[in-house]
Design an enzyme around this catalytic site. Structure first.
Site, short mmCIF file in Angstrom:
data_model
loop_
_atom_site.label_atom_id
_atom_site.label_comp_id
_atom_site.label_asym_id
_atom_site.label_seq_id
_atom_site.Cartn_x
_atom_site.Cartn_y
_atom_site.Cartn_z
CD GLN A 91 38.88 14.75 94.46
OE1 GLN A 91 38.50 15.02 93.05
NE2 GLN A 91 37.92 13.58 94.85
CG HIS A 101 40.17 11.16 100.96
ND1 HIS A 101 40.64 9.66 101.34
CD2 HIS A 101 39.09 11.09 100.33
CE1 HIS A 101 39.53 9.07 100.88
NE2 HIS A 101 38.91 9.86 100.21
CG ASP A 147 45.29 12.95 98.34
OD1 ASP A 147 45.32 12.52 97.16
OD2 ASP A 147 44.81 12.70 99.12
CE LYS A 162 39.21 9.70 94.22
NZ LYS A 162 37.98 9.38 94.67
CB CYS A 215 37.00 9.59 103.01
SG CYS A 215 36.00 8.22 102.38
C1 LIG Z 1 41.50 13.96 98.09
C2 LIG Z 1 41.30 12.35 97.94
N1 LIG Z 1 42.39 11.75 98.38
C3 LIG Z 1 42.51 10.44 98.19
C4 LIG Z 1 41.54 9.74 97.58
C5 LIG Z 1 41.57 8.08 97.55
O1 LIG Z 1 41.63 7.67 96.24
P1 LIG Z 1 41.32 6.07 96.11
O2 LIG Z 1 39.98 5.85 96.74
O3 LIG Z 1 41.30 6.17 94.38
O4 LIG Z 1 42.48 5.35 96.56
C6 LIG Z 1 40.48 10.31 97.40
C7 LIG Z 1 39.12 9.64 96.87
O5 LIG Z 1 38.31 8.99 97.33
C8 LIG Z 1 40.36 11.66 97.52
O6 LIG Z 1 39.33 12.42 97.03
#
Ligand SMILES: Cc1ncc(COP(=O)(O)O)c(C=O)c1O
Ligand SMILES: Cc1ncc(COP(=O)(O)O)c(C=O)c1O
Lengths: 150, 408, 408, 150
Positions: free
Chosen positions: B201, B121, B198, B224, B364
């Site tokens: 998810q 991401h 990370d 999430k 993203c």
């Molecule tokens: C795999 C992953 N990492 C990071 C994020 C970023 O999370 P946040 O937007 O809550 O900072 C997301 C969500 O968009 C994600 O799906």
């Protein structure tokens, strides 16, 4: 017609699948690029302006049917027209995409007032998040013309 | 599967109609819906205990601080770790930036390498690009295997002793592929590199024991996992949190402030500059309580089952391509696909007419899109409140899309 | 003054009893209480429209995005500026860090100077210390005059052409002194330095027209102006926002992400990495709506009146020293004081027995404490919901404190 | 007695206003510092340990009556005692500050069990946010003794 059928009219799908003037230009030309970061639609434009007339154009890009069809229809609509006419068209297109139901976007008193195929994009107004898709090609055109230094 | 169906009553938004049809919310990978107890916890806080934390001797301040710290300890328990190992941040993105800057600016230099995967991401990519620019350290990519999983067949070739950081996702928000945590941790640690997971998810969808994963840092987001927006968590091994410089300066994160020099509060507070997201922490606490009552094993089982059903039903749709593992033991409930030459954005618009919320775009993860050689994908993603019948509604809507686009 | 008294019914927490007495909340400089419409706006969002913003073609995503952006434009109007000039951050502290890092890491070098005042909150101090360390730029202090206001009598001596940044507060959270905005802006701009206004205590308490202030950047926090925790705002002149590099990387803030290089979204989005505090933005919007309905002139007038009354009543308490301007045109409603040899912390505990919430400590302004040569102060701070009678309760409780400590 | 009077007993105010052994030591000694960032209380300790006995001590610091009185009473209680006795005292103090109402913190069977003046700090338990004030001196003492390498 359902809202969906109004959005995805035959002519739009045709332009999506058979985009006009897809490619690049060689030789001296203007170039502009645009994208919608939120959905990933991309559009790029090569443009030749001679003596105030758009004499040639080519488009590249990828994206949804609306963004690509809008671009393709725009190609049809601008090549061979004067920059003045095209700017008028841009204004009319903008009006069409923003006005409320019931209003008439096509002012018959203006020169070059007929949007032609482009009117098929009227269905987009019912899908506000998709308006920026239809706008992308036109915003890119605006950028390109700004470079023409008018 | 439907034994979780009764939970739907806890989610007020699931009673909504969209374009005349019941909402079928299949976009939980973007953000999840919130059960009433989470909203109630925040309202109760604001209505009865609201005050700034860690700052006052008055009763409300004490009550607010107690609730804030109590939320921290419940979130810590949820990922099976100690309270002091959980720092609150604005979200997963913010937490990765804390690591990238706090560790990167202070430990990286030219010649060093940062390894990420092509399926990351942007949250786990762009901060490393930035730190690469500020420090001169080089960014290196891991590719994917033919199941869309990070390729670990030739790790020694990539993870050599110039590598200082290996950052990767626990589950791809696009392909659903689980990250090969053990292999990457082993490879990283064998060259003395630190690992950043990370977990945005991963933590919402499976039982996670942070201390057992072997990674050095992990991040996740409340929104999430049934919690509110505006808050997430940074987890680290104790010694890693010690060596991590705070990114942001301000109140609360300090020990002593002199005119020209300051010292930091102990972990985790040194990472929490300024007034923290207090109500959000309390809502986050209520969210993990809710998940804990359901049981993360049950959540994972439910998702596995519905994902298996979705993969099966989707494969019946002509011209549909799925980007992700087919084996539900190697994946979570984010299912990306394309349908003929229908652009994902158009697909999303069409199924939305039947009340179905799916996401379309690059999710993203633009380098992954380029790797997959698609401009975008459509994605359905599942959570504990989704039903088998909702998959059927999605499939019906996709068939309708085929019609609209004249695919028969 | 009491024409704002009817508003109290909107604040559920004001019905609470503390230690058997009605809550007298005099800690609004730390965080304010929230009116019901703010809580309702967030609940309504979660119950009906919750989705991630800027990311989806489905109906909920469009509704969420519309509400989020609508909140931005209402907050922009509240400070009389354009939407594109407001970026949402976690709070004032986070916003100052964005400026310090984003501008500092990219424009400052050894030999440059950063000027702050000795009365700054740690939020407007520690980030500059950090950036000073990372860049080699030197930190320089402005002192105070005998009214506790930043001394502008000899500015040319401090603000010379080595100075690149002048960062100062609009109102001290300790002394209540208003910042000499015009003098500092003039001095900074005459040497080509940029100005950063910490508006955390200014924007909540007075009509502010950001574009008119003359500063280059301004920050403020929602929770100090009836809004939720977890959100604040960064404001900048258009050209200053353009030249400011984003601090955090991630989703949403990008234009194109390639493997090794990315470009940023237009302002203000380039400052909003990751899922933003969506519900909080909506709550923040409801808060400025509420303040707008009351009218910021009315808020300011109410506070001036109650502050004048408090200064008068407090001066009747034997052995009480006030740290701050006596003239209510030069100050806001944060009133710091000490009482004989009773430590402020003890004072706070004693008045809390009568339901009075005041704050005691260094108020995140330790260099100011050293300047004042006190270890800590007690602070009462007022907002639109406070009553004249609450000042009386405070004074009564302070007299009781004198008894407990045998001061007669 | 009201909760407030129980908190601010005479003996506490006396120690606050007339702290014992305030100052610094010269010569060889241990030194430790502690502070509560949230309220600004500070405490520092000089300590001489000879043959397992605390033979001299001095304190510095600033803060509320509870933190300073607790420190001052601690000085009275530790000088002349063996490190073993003092560690026992530390344990007892901790117990006193954490137990619930009704329990008896003072186990008469243990040597050195009498907390003396320190018992006056029992009132702090009713004010949970102030417990860390009472603890500060003792946490600093623990640090100092840790340096003694026991
Ligand atoms: C795999 C992953 N990492 C990071 C994020 C970023 O999370 P946040 O937007 O809550 O900072 C997301 C969500 O968009 C994600 O799906
Ligand atoms: C003057 C001043 N600046 C900055 C801040 C920091 O605000 P926040 O804690 O909301 O980030 C505060 C509040 O504590 C303040 O009073």
């Amino acid at each position: 017609m359902s809202q969906l059928d109004e959005l995805y009219r035959e002519v739009i799908l045709d332009h999506y699948r058979n985009p006009r003037r897809r490619g690049t230009l060689s030789g001296n030309h203007l170039h502009a690029e645009g994208n919608n970061p939120s959905c990933g639609d991309e559009f790029a434009l090569d443009l030749v302006v001679e003596n105030g007339v758009i004499t040639d154009a080519a488009m590249q890009g990828q994206g949804c049917s609306i963004s690509q069809a809008s671009g393709s229809m725009m190609m049809d609509a601008i090549v061979g027209r004067s920059v003045d006419e095209v700017e008028d068209l841009m204004r009319k297109f903008k009006v069409m995409m923003t006005i409320e139901d019931g209003d008439d976007p096509l002012d018959p008193d203006r020169p070059g007032s007929v949007l032609g195929d482009l009117e098929a994009l009227q269905g987009v107004r019912k899908f506000p998040v998709r308006i920026k898709c239809a706008d992308l090609a036109w915003a890119t055109l605006e950028d390109a013309l700004a470079q023409a230094g008018r | 599967m439907s034994e979780l169906g009764h939970l739907r009553a806890d989610f007020p938004i699931l009673r909504r109609e969209i374009n005349g049809a019941p909402l079928v919310y299949l976009d939980s990978a973007a953000t999840t819906q919130k059960p009433q107890p989470v909203l109630d916890a925040m309202d109760e806080y604001y209505a009865n205990h609201n005050a700034n934390v860690h700052r006052g001797a008055h009763t409300l301040a004490a009550e607010a601080t107690e609730r804030y710290e109590d939320a921290r300890s419940r979130i810590a328990s949820f990922v099976d770790t100690a309270s002091a190992q959980i720092a609150f941040t604005r979200g997963a993105t913010a937490a990765i930036n804390v690591i990238a800057y706090g560790w990167g600016l202070n430990h990286l230099r030219e010649g060093d390498r940062i390894v990420v995967s092509v399926s990351e991401h942007h949250a786990n990519l762009v901060p490393w690009q930035m730190i690469s620019r500020y420090t001169g350290a080089e960014l290196i990519y891991l590719e994917l295997d033919d199941e869309f999983i990070i390729d670990t067949s030739n790790l020694e070739a990539v993870i050599d002793d110039r590598v200082r950081i290996v950052a990767f996702g626990g589950m791809s928000n696009v392909t659903g592929a689980l990250g090969p945590v053990d292999a990457l941790v082993d490879a990283a640690h064998s060259v003395g590199a630190i690992t950043v997971l990370d977990g945005a998810q991963l933590v919402p969808h499976a039982p996670v024991s942070a201390d057992d994963l072997g990674v050095d840092y992990m991040v996740f987001s409340a929104h999430k996992m049934l919690g509110p927006t505006g808050i997430g968590a940074l987890w680290g091994k104790p010694e890693r949190l010690e060596e991590l410089e705070p990114l942001e300066g301000g109140g609360e994160m300090i020990n002593i402030v002199e005119r020209y020099h300051s010292t930091w509060a102990p972990v985790p507070h040194k990472f929490e500059a300024g007034t923290p997201p207090i109500a959000e922490a309390i809502g986050f606490g209520a969210a993990v309580d809710y998940l804990g009552r359901v049981g993360m094993e049950a959540v994972a089982a439910h998702e596995r089952e519905i994902t298996a059903y979705a993969l099966e039903r989707l494969s019946e749709v002509p011209d549909l391509t799925i980007y992700g593992p087919k084996d539900v033991t190697k994946r979570g409930g984010a299912v990306s696909f394309s349908l003929g030459d229908i652009h994902p954005h158009d697909l999303a618009t069409i199924v939305d007419q039947d009340g179905v919320a799916i996401r379309a775009g690059h999710h993203c993860a633009r380098p992954l899109m380029q790797y997959l050689q698609v401009p975008a994908t459509a994605r359905a993603s599942f959570y504990l409140y989704n039903l088998r019948e909702e998959v059927d509604v999605l499939v019906g809507a996709l068939m309708k899309a085929r019609k609209v686009f004249g695919l028969g």
